[in-house]
Write a protein that holds these residues in place. Structure first.
Motif, PDB file in Angstrom:
ATOM      1  N   LEU A   1       0.732  -1.122  -0.052  1.00  0.00           N
ATOM      2  CA  LEU A   1       0.038  -0.005   0.121  1.00  0.00           C
ATOM      3  C   LEU A   1       0.819   1.226   0.042  1.00  0.00           C
ATOM      4  O   LEU A   1       1.740   1.644   0.743  1.00  0.00           O
ATOM      5  N   LEU A   2       0.667   2.019  -1.095  1.00  0.00           N
ATOM      6  CA  LEU A   2       1.453   3.534  -1.044  1.00  0.00           C
ATOM      7  C   LEU A   2       0.680   4.305   0.136  1.00  0.00           C
ATOM      8  O   LEU A   2      -0.402   4.220   0.350  1.00  0.00           O
ATOM      9  N   ILE A   3       1.511   4.701   0.870  1.00  0.00           N
ATOM     10  CA  ILE A   3       1.001   5.897   1.808  1.00  0.00           C
ATOM     11  C   ILE A   3       1.404   7.410   1.227  1.00  0.00           C
ATOM     12  O   ILE A   3       2.475   7.600   0.914  1.00  0.00           O
ATOM     13  N   PRO A   4       0.398   8.110   1.182  1.00  0.00           N
ATOM     14  CA  PRO A   4       0.746   9.408   0.618  1.00  0.00           C
ATOM     15  C   PRO A   4       1.784  10.337   1.380  1.00  0.00           C
ATOM     16  O   PRO A   4       1.546  10.258   2.697  1.00  0.00           O
ATOM     17  N   PRO A   5       2.469  11.074   0.959  1.00  0.00           N
ATOM     18  CA  PRO A   5       3.679  11.532   1.747  1.00  0.00           C
ATOM     19  C   PRO A   5       2.846  12.528   2.645  1.00  0.00           C
ATOM     20  O   PRO A   5       1.899  12.990   2.330  1.00  0.00           O
ATOM     21  N   LEU A   6       3.497  12.692   3.761  1.00  0.00           N
ATOM     22  CA  LEU A   6       3.041  13.677   4.758  1.00  0.00           C
ATOM     23  C   LEU A   6       3.451  14.880   4.632  1.00  0.00           C
ATOM     24  O   LEU A   6       4.769  14.987   4.341  1.00  0.00           O
ATOM     25  N   ASP A   7       2.487  16.032   4.895  1.00  0.00           N
ATOM     26  CA  ASP A   7       3.125  17.492   4.557  1.00  0.00           C
ATOM     27  C   ASP A   7       2.661  18.297   5.880  1.00  0.00           C
ATOM     28  O   ASP A   7       1.421  18.480   5.789  1.00  0.00           O
ATOM     29  N   THR A   8       3.399  18.719   6.570  1.00  0.00           N
ATOM     30  CA  THR A   8       3.015  19.518   7.798  1.00  0.00           C
ATOM     31  C   THR A   8       3.410  20.835   7.431  1.00  0.00           C
ATOM     32  O   THR A   8       3.196  21.742   8.338  1.00  0.00           O
ATOM     33  N   GLY A   9       3.783  21.326   6.264  1.00  0.00           N
ATOM     34  CA  GLY A   9       4.018  22.721   5.866  1.00  0.00           C
ATOM     35  C   GLY A   9       5.275  23.055   6.359  1.00  0.00           C
ATOM     36  O   GLY A   9       6.048  22.484   7.012  1.00  0.00           O
ATOM     37  N   THR A  10       5.375  24.230   6.000  1.00  0.00           N
ATOM     38  CA  THR A  10       6.556  25.051   6.777  1.00  0.00           C
ATOM     39  C   THR A  10       6.120  25.922   7.803  1.00  0.00           C
ATOM     40  O   THR A  10       5.343  26.730   7.752  1.00  0.00           O
ATOM     41  N   PHE A  11       6.676  25.484   8.977  1.00  0.00           N
ATOM     42  CA  PHE A  11       6.099  25.884  10.372  1.00  0.00           C
ATOM     43  C   PHE A  11       6.723  27.350  10.623  1.00  0.00           C
ATOM     44  O   PHE A  11       8.103  27.311  10.531  1.00  0.00           O
ATOM     45  N   MET A  12       6.093  28.107  11.051  1.00  0.00           N
ATOM     46  CA  MET A  12       6.663  29.320  11.855  1.00  0.00           C
ATOM     47  C   MET A  12       5.884  30.061  12.735  1.00  0.00           C
ATOM     48  O   MET A  12       4.534  29.709  12.756  1.00  0.00           O
ATOM     49  N   GLN A  13       6.444  30.541  13.760  1.00  0.00           N
ATOM     50  CA  GLN A  13       5.680  31.276  14.725  1.00  0.00           C
ATOM     51  C   GLN A  13       5.336  32.871  14.238  1.00  0.00           C
ATOM     52  O   GLN A  13       6.352  33.517  13.878  1.00  0.00           O
ATOM     53  N   GLU A  14       4.193  33.127  14.439  1.00  0.00           N
ATOM     54  CA  GLU A  14       3.824  34.650  14.173  1.00  0.00           C
ATOM     55  C   GLU A  14       4.135  35.641  15.466  1.00  0.00           C
ATOM     56  O   GLU A  14       4.374  34.864  16.455  1.00  0.00           O
ATOM     57  N   GLU A  15       4.192  36.843  15.259  1.00  0.00           N
ATOM     58  CA  GLU A  15       4.228  37.400  16.499  1.00  0.00           C
ATOM     59  C   GLU A  15       2.912  37.264  17.502  1.00  0.00           C
ATOM     60  O   GLU A  15       1.872  36.980  16.815  1.00  0.00           O
ATOM     61  N   GLY A  16       3.188  37.193  18.675  1.00  0.00           N
ATOM     62  CA  GLY A  16       2.394  36.795  19.530  1.00  0.00           C
ATOM     63  C   GLY A  16       2.210  35.307  19.680  1.00  0.00           C
ATOM     64  O   GLY A  16       1.343  34.585  20.475  1.00  0.00           O
ATOM     65  N   GLY A  17       3.199  34.596  19.025  1.00  0.00           N
ATOM     66  CA  GLY A  17       3.030  33.026  19.077  1.00  0.00           C
ATOM     67  C   GLY A  17       2.146  32.103  18.255  1.00  0.00           C
ATOM     68  O   GLY A  17       2.189  31.136  18.695  1.00  0.00           O
ATOM     69  N   VAL A  18       1.606  32.870  17.605  1.00  0.00           N
ATOM     70  CA  VAL A  18       0.244  32.142  16.521  1.00  0.00           C
ATOM     71  C   VAL A  18       1.243  31.023  15.448  1.00  0.00           C
ATOM     72  O   VAL A  18       2.003  31.686  14.845  1.00  0.00           O
ATOM     73  N   PRO A  19       0.768  30.084  15.779  1.00  0.00           N
ATOM     74  CA  PRO A  19       1.535  29.153  14.858  1.00  0.00           C
ATOM     75  C   PRO A  19       0.941  29.168  13.289  1.00  0.00           C
ATOM     76  O   PRO A  19      -0.363  29.042  12.912  1.00  0.00           O
TER      77      PRO A  19
END
Ligand SMILES: [Cu+2]
Length: 520
Positions: free
Chosen positions: A39-57
């Motif tokens: 079974l192929l498992i689609p690649p996992l993509d969690t994006g490019t993560f960054m914290q905005e001002e105020g700590g908002v992910p």
């Protein structure tokens, strides 16, 4: 329209009854030796993560809609569409509270768009036909994930082209996590004990290319295929390393119903529906999953026995018709076929027990509905398209109707971009009473909301339909009442859609659009 005569039916199909025998039927009873592909498992993509001002992910995703080729059948490479790949797209995984910033680049040679199916997003970022992206164009929706953990998906929603684009591969899964669900210790290791299963059926031409809408009946019952695939894998097997596994099943087919079960009749637990966790695990032996719906299952494989996930004939009665129509309905309901072989390995890792309580959902009752809106799903059985708006692929008014004639509509109206079907007031909770005034199944999907099923044919829904849902199937002549809230986003210009998720029905007009505004 309460009944269809054989003559009307044949006219609608434009064929002789004998022609119906060649309806696509999925090959039955594959033997275990048929499961030859991991079974192929689609690649996992969690994006490019960054914290905005105020700590908002904030998670930045880049999704490229592109052409590709895939090796599915012995005849050779098949031309397909994919997202960041040749077929289907990565599984996007993110957490409640994240801001999603998604760059969508269209490189497929025609207009397209991505809809975030099941996600609560503002109208202008919903990815319906109003956000169409021209070829070589881009689109950058930005919104926050603000709902409970769930298995969601994204797919093309191009006007009149959703069917062919999804069929060729423009779809992918999304997994939304949150703290309460993480605290439950459910299997959540992607591809190990938490397995995405995108179920699709395909039909191929002799040259190995996808065969779309070439047969009588395709328009009527939607595109069906005779080759099953999971995550783009034909004849797949999965090697389980844990004593239980979580299956996130997405019916990503254009039209096929799956009544999922195991070949040895073993019981499984349903833990989630479209919009997230159920209150308690529901023990089941079979579960109907229609196009667009998602379910999460826990399957115990601690006995070490190889087991096959399959689809069984629907238990639901359907109106008995004579001749050709019965053949069509059999194609939709009557087949059984294998989907995936699960092979437990030796020394299975033991996982924590399944919690008795999964979530707390607010109680619902019809009293909560401030008004009732009625939606009647119609299919034209005649030779005219009715409204004169055209049922999608060309204007068939007055024509015989090509592959099967007729039109698909809601409340007698064929979808058109220039008409707002419904206006809703921001903050209102409504009852949507959906009546399927046809003999066949239609999965009804509402954008921009997760609803609850109040009742089905006047009776409270079974436990598996009591959670949050965005797509609900209606068998022939059924009525469901849905409690739908529109509390989050208002927009004077951009609409949400509601439609049948049999993509050939949607593309041909079984769709409408609604505005949510401050004043309703
Ligand atoms: Cu439909």
């Amino acid at each position: 329209m309460n009944s269809v005569t054989r003559r009307q039916l044949l006219k609608m199909l434009g064929v002789s009854a004998a022609g119906m025998m060649s309806l696509p039927v999925i090959a039955r009873a594959q033997t275990a030796s048929n499961f030859v592909n991991p079974l192929l498992i689609p690649p996992l993509d969690t994006g490019t993560f960054m914290q905005e001002e105020g700590g908002v992910p904030r998670r930045r995703f880049e999704l490229n809609l592109q052409k590709g080729t895939s090796l599915f059948v012995p005849q050779g490479e098949t031309a397909t569409l994919g997202i960041n790949g040749n077929y289907l797209g990565p599984t996007l995984r993110f957490k409640r509270g994240d801001i999603l910033d998604i760059q969508v680049n269209n490189r497929i040679g025609e207009e397209s768009v991505l809809h975030w199916h099941g996600l609560h997003v503002p109208q202008r970022f919903d990815g319906g036909p109003m956000q169409s992206i021209a070829d070589q164009g881009s689109w950058n929706p930005v919104f926050d994930a603000r709902q409970p953990a769930a298995t969601l998906w994204y797919h093309s929603h191009a006007m009149h082209k959703t069917g062919p684009q999804v069929y060729h591969g423009l779809a992918g899964m999304m997994i939304l996590d949150d703290d309460p669900s993480a605290a439950l210790d459910l299997p959540s290791r992607y591809g190990i004990d938490d397995i995405p299963l995108i179920l699709q059926d395909k039909r191929f031409k002799p040259d190995g290319q996808l065969d779309y809408m070439s047969r009588y009946g395709d328009m009527m019952i939607g595109q069906h295929g005779d080759i099953m695939m999971v995550n783009g894998t034909v004849s797949p097997f999965f090697e389980a390393r844990t004593d239980k596994i979580r299956l996130r099943i997405l019916n990503g087919s254009n039209a096929r119903l799956f009544n999922v079960a195991f070949n040895d009749g073993r019981e499984f637990l349903q833990i989630a529906s479209d919009g997230g966790l159920l209150e308690k695990p529901v023990p089941l032996k079979r579960l109907m999953v229609t196009p667009g719906e998602r379910v999460e299952l826990l399957v115990d494989v601690s006995d070490g026995q190889t087991v096959i996930l399959r689809s069984e004939p629907s238990e639901n009665h359907f109106p008995v018709f004579q001749g050709a129509f019965s053949e069509l309905m059999r194609a939709m309901h009557g087949e059984s076929f294998d989907i995936l072989e699960i092979r437990p390995q030796t020394n299975l890792e033991r996982l924590p027990p399944v919690p008795a309580v999964l979530a707390s959902l607010p109680a619902v009752s019809a009293d909560m509905g401030m008004r009732t809106r009625r939606m009647r799903l119609n299919m034209g059985f005649g030779s005219r398209s009715g409204s004169g708006q055209g049922p999608g692929l060309g204007n068939r008014t007055g024509q015989g109707g090509g592959y099967g004639g007729g039109h698909f509509s809601i409340n007698g109206r064929v979808m058109t971009m220039s008409y707002i079907n419904e206006r809703v007031k921001l903050g209102d909770t409504e009852i949507w009473e959906v009546l399927n005034d046809t003999p066949m199944v239609h999965p009804f999907h509402i954008h921009g909301s997760q609803f609850r099923v109040l009742d089905r044919n006047g009776v409270p829904p079974p436990a598996q339909q009591t959670g949050y849902k965005d797509t609900v199937h209606l068998h022939g002549r059924e009525t469901v009442r849905l409690l739908v809230s529109f509390t989050e986003f208002a927009d004077d210009m951009y609409t949400y859609m509601y439609h049948c998720h049999t993509l050939e029905h949607e593309d041909r007009g079984m769709m409408g659009q609604f505005l949510v505004t401050e004043n309703g």
